[in-house]
Design a protein around this motif. Structure first.
Motif, PDB file in Angstrom:
ATOM      1  N   VAL A  19       0.956  -0.214   4.466  1.00  0.00           N
ATOM      2  CA  VAL A  19       1.499   0.693   3.461  1.00  0.00           C
ATOM      3  C   VAL A  19       0.822   0.416   2.130  1.00  0.00           C
ATOM      4  CG1 VAL A  19       3.581   1.451   2.246  1.00  0.00           C
ATOM      5  CG2 VAL A  19       3.732   0.755   4.644  1.00  0.00           C
ATOM      6  N   VAL A  20       0.326   1.466   1.501  1.00  0.00           N
ATOM      7  CA  VAL A  20      -0.300   1.375   0.177  1.00  0.00           C
ATOM      8  C   VAL A  20       0.409   2.350  -0.749  1.00  0.00           C
ATOM      9  CG1 VAL A  20      -2.399   1.792  -1.164  1.00  0.00           C
ATOM     10  CG2 VAL A  20      -2.553   0.677   1.072  1.00  0.00           C
ATOM     11  N   GLU A  21       0.798   1.846  -1.919  1.00  0.00           N
ATOM     12  CA  GLU A  21       1.345   2.696  -2.969  1.00  0.00           C
ATOM     13  C   GLU A  21       0.343   2.670  -4.113  1.00  0.00           C
ATOM     14  OE1 GLU A  21       5.393   1.676  -4.046  1.00  0.00           O
ATOM     15  OE2 GLU A  21       5.672   0.838  -2.030  1.00  0.00           O
ATOM     16  N   ALA A  22      -0.159   3.827  -4.477  1.00  0.00           N
ATOM     17  CA  ALA A  22      -1.125   3.946  -5.566  1.00  0.00           C
ATOM     18  C   ALA A  22      -0.405   4.551  -6.765  1.00  0.00           C
ATOM     19  CB  ALA A  22      -2.309   4.809  -5.132  1.00  0.00           C
ATOM     20  N   ASP A  23       0.183   3.691  -7.589  1.00  0.00           N
ATOM     21  CA  ASP A  23       0.950   4.129  -8.755  1.00  0.00           C
ATOM     22  C   ASP A  23       0.013   4.453  -9.907  1.00  0.00           C
ATOM     23  OD1 ASP A  23       3.324   3.619  -7.377  1.00  0.00           O
ATOM     24  OD2 ASP A  23       3.393   1.546  -8.066  1.00  0.00           O
ATOM     25  N   GLY A  24      -0.026   5.715 -10.310  1.00  0.00           N
ATOM     26  CA  GLY A  24      -0.844   6.112 -11.441  1.00  0.00           C
ATOM     27  C   GLY A  24      -2.287   6.417 -11.090  1.00  0.00           C
ATOM     28  N   LEU A  25      -2.631   6.423  -9.808  1.00  0.00           N
ATOM     29  CA  LEU A  25      -3.984   6.783  -9.365  1.00  0.00           C
ATOM     30  C   LEU A  25      -3.903   8.041  -8.516  1.00  0.00           C
ATOM     31  CD1 LEU A  25      -5.334   3.293  -8.224  1.00  0.00           C
ATOM     32  CD2 LEU A  25      -6.117   4.598 -10.203  1.00  0.00           C
ATOM     33  N   ASP A  26      -4.778   8.991  -8.777  1.00  0.00           N
ATOM     34  CA  ASP A  26      -4.825  10.211  -7.972  1.00  0.00           C
ATOM     35  C   ASP A  26      -5.775   9.971  -6.804  1.00  0.00           C
ATOM     36  OD1 ASP A  26      -3.116  11.627  -9.689  1.00  0.00           O
ATOM     37  OD2 ASP A  26      -4.784  12.124 -11.017  1.00  0.00           O
ATOM     38  N   ALA A  27      -5.261   9.371  -5.733  1.00  0.00           N
ATOM     39  CA  ALA A  27      -6.089   9.020  -4.583  1.00  0.00           C
ATOM     40  C   ALA A  27      -6.339  10.239  -3.704  1.00  0.00           C
ATOM     41  CB  ALA A  27      -5.431   7.908  -3.779  1.00  0.00           C
ATOM     42  N   ARG A  28      -7.617  10.446  -3.369  1.00  0.00           N
ATOM     43  CA  ARG A  28      -7.994  11.498  -2.418  1.00  0.00           C
ATOM     44  C   ARG A  28      -7.943  10.961  -0.998  1.00  0.00           C
ATOM     45  NH1 ARG A  28     -12.207  12.903  -6.746  1.00  0.00           N
ATOM     46  NH2 ARG A  28     -13.253  11.052  -6.004  1.00  0.00           N
ATOM     47  N   SER A  29      -8.288   9.679  -0.849  1.00  0.00           N
ATOM     48  CA  SER A  29      -8.209   9.034   0.465  1.00  0.00           C
ATOM     49  C   SER A  29      -8.007   7.533   0.267  1.00  0.00           C
ATOM     50  CB  SER A  29      -9.472   9.302   1.289  1.00  0.00           C
ATOM     51  OG  SER A  29     -10.581   8.651   0.725  1.00  0.00           O
ATOM     52  N   VAL A  30      -7.365   6.914   1.280  1.00  0.00           N
ATOM     53  CA  VAL A  30      -7.108   5.474   1.259  1.00  0.00           C
ATOM     54  C   VAL A  30      -7.410   4.936   2.652  1.00  0.00           C
ATOM     55  CG1 VAL A  30      -5.373   3.665   0.939  1.00  0.00           C
ATOM     56  CG2 VAL A  30      -5.326   5.692  -0.530  1.00  0.00           C
ATOM     57  N   ALA A  31      -8.148   3.835   2.696  1.00  0.00           N
ATOM     58  CA  ALA A  31      -8.447   3.154   3.955  1.00  0.00           C
ATOM     59  C   ALA A  31      -8.242   1.663   3.750  1.00  0.00           C
ATOM     60  CB  ALA A  31      -9.885   3.434   4.389  1.00  0.00           C
ATOM     61  N   VAL A  32      -7.982   0.950   4.830  1.00  0.00           N
ATOM     62  CA  VAL A  32      -7.848  -0.500   4.781  1.00  0.00           C
ATOM     63  C   VAL A  32      -8.834  -1.076   5.791  1.00  0.00           C
ATOM     64  CG1 VAL A  32      -6.331  -2.486   5.127  1.00  0.00           C
ATOM     65  CG2 VAL A  32      -5.423  -0.393   4.101  1.00  0.00           C
ATOM     66  N   GLU A  33      -9.718  -1.942   5.311  1.00  0.00           N
ATOM     67  CA  GLU A  33     -10.653  -2.655   6.178  1.00  0.00           C
ATOM     68  C   GLU A  33     -10.192  -4.100   6.263  1.00  0.00           C
ATOM     69  OE1 GLU A  33     -14.755  -2.321   5.099  1.00  0.00           O
ATOM     70  OE2 GLU A  33     -14.777  -0.158   5.406  1.00  0.00           O
ATOM     71  N   ILE A  34      -9.841  -4.540   7.462  1.00  0.00           N
ATOM     72  CA  ILE A  34      -9.394  -5.918   7.649  1.00  0.00           C
ATOM     73  C   ILE A  34     -10.559  -6.715   8.214  1.00  0.00           C
ATOM     74  CG2 ILE A  34      -7.757  -7.443   8.783  1.00  0.00           C
ATOM     75  CD1 ILE A  34      -5.734  -5.172   8.719  1.00  0.00           C
ATOM     76  N   ARG A  35     -10.915  -7.779   7.493  1.00  0.00           N
ATOM     77  CA  ARG A  35     -12.058  -8.615   7.857  1.00  0.00           C
ATOM     78  C   ARG A  35     -11.602 -10.041   8.121  1.00  0.00           C
ATOM     79  NH1 ARG A  35     -13.888  -6.264   2.445  1.00  0.00           N
ATOM     80  NH2 ARG A  35     -14.869  -4.309   3.062  1.00  0.00           N
ATOM     81  N   GLY A  36     -12.129 -10.648   9.171  1.00  0.00           N
ATOM     82  CA  GLY A  36     -11.901 -12.062   9.418  1.00  0.00           C
ATOM     83  C   GLY A  36     -12.766 -12.871   8.480  1.00  0.00           C
ATOM     84  N   LEU A  37     -12.193 -13.851   7.781  1.00  0.00           N
ATOM     85  CA  LEU A  37     -12.946 -14.642   6.817  1.00  0.00           C
ATOM     86  C   LEU A  37     -13.548 -15.906   7.431  1.00  0.00           C
ATOM     87  CD1 LEU A  37     -10.698 -14.290   3.647  1.00  0.00           C
ATOM     88  CD2 LEU A  37     -12.717 -12.960   4.285  1.00  0.00           C
TER      89      LEU A  37
END
Length: 149
Positions: free
Chosen positions: A72-90
């Motif tokens: 879940v992502v909440e973008a407060d005050g940003l006009d997001a056109r798209s949102v993605a999450v990339e999960i990387r192993g460190l």
């Protein structure tokens, strides 16, 4: 039959070339620092971005492996056109794990993913929230870890 195969290869090559050209025209993501003191196991974390805020959470907060996770992502005050999450192993490369989130309401984005099981007993991860907004393109890293049962 051969002419049809050649035509298919030409169309595929042209499509690939156009996609690469379009991607190269996109500005890169500006990477923002990870929030300090963030513990996604305790709850959502917030980071300032371009004078606004990004809140990220993973549910369940235990972050189990090989089970569906809600992002879940909440973008407060940003006009997001798209949102993605990339999960990387460190501490070990775990391959690409990119989830495109769907907007559930204004400023709220949701998606689902599964983290793979790893040979490492304790795995460190980075969930890079990528936002394409009217204000620019931003990547916000959120760090967390998992333990193999």
């Amino acid at each position: 039959m051969t002419l049809m195969a050649v035509g298919f290869v030409l169309v595929a090559a042209a499509t690939f070339g156009l996609a690469r050209h379009w991607q190269s025209q996109q500005p890169p993501f500006a990477r923002v620092a990870a929030p300090e003191g963030c513990d996604l196991h305790a709850g959502p974390c917030r980071q300032a971005v371009a004078g606004a805020g990004v809140v990220f959470s993973i549910m369940p907060q235990t972050v189990p492996l090989m089970r569906p996770l809600q992002l879940v992502v909440e973008a407060d005050g940003l006009d997001a056109r798209s949102v993605a999450v990339e999960i990387r192993g460190l501490n070990m490369d775990m391959g690409l794990n990119r989830t495109l989130l769907a907007q559930s309401q204004t400023g709220h984005w949701r998606g689902e993913t599964i983290l793979p099981l790893c040979s490492q007993r304790r795995m460190q991860w980075e969930a890079a929230v990528r936002l394409d907004t009217e204000q620019g393109r931003f990547e916000v890293p959120f760090l967390f870890d998992t333990k193999r049962p």
